[in-house]
Design an enzyme around this catalytic site. Sequence first.
Site, PDB file in Angstrom:
ATOM      1  CD  GLU A 143      -2.737   1.175   2.535  1.00 24.28           C
ATOM      2  OE1 GLU A 143      -3.848   1.715   2.469  1.00 24.28           O
ATOM      3  OE2 GLU A 143      -2.290   0.658   3.579  1.00 24.28           O
ATOM      4  CE  LYS A 164      -7.451   0.947   3.581  1.00 20.75           C
ATOM      5  NZ  LYS A 164      -6.259   1.614   4.167  1.00 20.75           N
ATOM      6  CB  CYS A 216      -4.055  -1.493   4.903  1.00 24.69           C
ATOM      7  SG  CYS A 216      -3.113  -0.946   6.349  1.00 24.69           S
TER       8      CYS A 216
END
Length: 265
Positions: free
Chosen positions: A41, A114, A154
């Site tokens: 990321e 995301k 994440c």
Amino acid sequence: MTTVAAIQMVSTPDVAENIATARRLVAQAAAAGATLVSLPEYWPIMGMSDTDKVAHAEHPGAGPIQDFMADCARGHGIWLIGGTLPLVSSDAGKVLNTTLVYNPDGEPAGRYDKIHLFGFNKGDESYDEARTIVPGAHVGTFEAPFGRVGLSVCYDLRFPELYRAMGECALIVVPAAFTYTTGSAHWEVLLRARAIENQCYVLAAAQGGTHQNGRRTFGHSMLIDPWGAVKTVLAEGEGVIKGEIDLAVQANVRESLPALKHRRM
């Protein structure tokens, strides 16, 4: 079997510098036999402030970051999962934090924006991704030669329902920039849980070190098998980890403990 690799970086505010680092590390992974490689990321930019990435946001299909990833995938003949990069959003002051996938011909093969945005406030540490990022709305997967690959990023790791929505995967990838505080407490146990409950491989490519902006990321990029065993790990600093995706191992786990078939909800 398929060899996969995760790139660990300590990204800087300089996009050109980060591209050069990624180029070198992806080449190293490909030379070691990896046919699927994931970047972490925020690999193109870890700015001095959260707003720095907005200035580097690219339109889909155009820009130096995307050009690099397409060229890299094509040049090495690999599947490249591009960690995340900032893409323009409907809000001029915010970006989408997007994973783009490229096939061995350098063509787009998948995308995931995301969904879950990190927020944390404890002592001197405070993060709020929602200030500069627009959340995604759709689950992301793509079909690789060895099976379905699920895309997550994440903070998504804390939301198991996302992974169930992917369907049955051979591999789940988790590019990340976990903070040292949260990573040292939760990173490995969450990764292993996602592998165990979905009975698939998990490949996590992380940021791992102290960045120029003072933020310390946890690192510990790793590959976990469908039984939940950590096969390889890199604690801190830039580098490459690699390992094998063995579908026979996955099939054996699912046959001996058919938890996915036993689901009632």
